[in-house]
Design an enzyme around this catalytic site. Structure first.
Site, PDB file in Angstrom:
ATOM      1  N   PRO A   1      40.647  13.672  19.312  1.00  0.00           N
ATOM      2  CA  PRO A   1      41.337  14.306  18.184  1.00  0.00           C
ATOM      3  C   PRO A   1      40.450  14.945  17.118  1.00  0.00           C
ATOM      4  CG  PRO A   1      41.336  11.937  17.909  1.00  0.00           C
ATOM      5  CD  PRO A   1      40.723  12.205  19.251  1.00  0.00           C
ATOM      6  N   CYS A   2      39.779  16.020  17.481  1.00  0.00           N
ATOM      7  CA  CYS A   2      38.944  16.732  16.512  1.00  0.00           C
ATOM      8  C   CYS A   2      39.799  17.382  15.423  1.00  0.00           C
ATOM      9  CB  CYS A   2      38.079  17.774  17.206  1.00  0.00           C
ATOM     10  SG  CYS A   2      38.981  19.001  18.155  1.00  0.00           S
TER      11      CYS A   2
END
Length: 157
Positions: free
Chosen positions: A120-121
């Site tokens: 989850p950047c």
């Protein structure tokens, strides 16, 4: 290496992987042909992404095999510690990784994340709370953060 293309609320999504794990998940900026028959090694990834978009999944449980440097992999691994519905600034991320001065290197590694949504950047934001730097486009980053928020915006009409 197997691949498939699925449709998501944010566009056509390409998944690449094999028995060693998922190598890449990317959102495409153009139309593509949806894969009619999903390769067996990618079925679980497709199912988990569908669950995520339907709102019934907060975490992914997949074997991941991204290609990158040791430093990039360290950053990507740490991204998975950010809970769904929460955000972290680039400065906080670099500090948690042990070097607040490495903020640019951390931001660069974050931008090279090959596993869209799975790692989850999109949960990393600017220190001032702004949405900065997202390869998939800032409107997608905003959509993902809204999707994961425990406080859903309701329409009045």
């Amino acid at each position: 290496m197997e691949s498939c293309i699925i449709n998501s609320p944010l566009g056509y999504t390409k998944i690449i992987g094999d028995e060693n794990g998922i190598v890449q998940v990317t959102v495409l900026n153009s139309e593509a042909q949806i894969t009619a028959s999903i390769p067996a090694v990618l079925e679980d990834c497709v199912r988990q992404l569908q669950d995520y978009f339907e709102g019934s999944r907060k975490q992914f449980h997949l074997k991941l095999n991204p290609k990158g440097t040791a430093f990039q992999k360290k950053v990507w691994k740490h991204l998975n510690t950010i809970p769904s519905g929460k955000t972290l600034s680039y400065l906080q991320l670099s500090t948690q990784l042990g070097d607040p001065k490495a903020i640019r290197a951390v931001a660069n590694a974050n931008s090279k994340n090959p596993l869209w949504i799975l790692v989850p950047c999109h949960r990393v934001i600017g220190s001032d709370g702004s949405l900065t730097g997202y390869a998939g486009g800032l409107y997608r980053k905003q959509w993902l953060l809204n999707h994961e928020s425990q406080y859903k915006q309701q329409s009045l009409f």
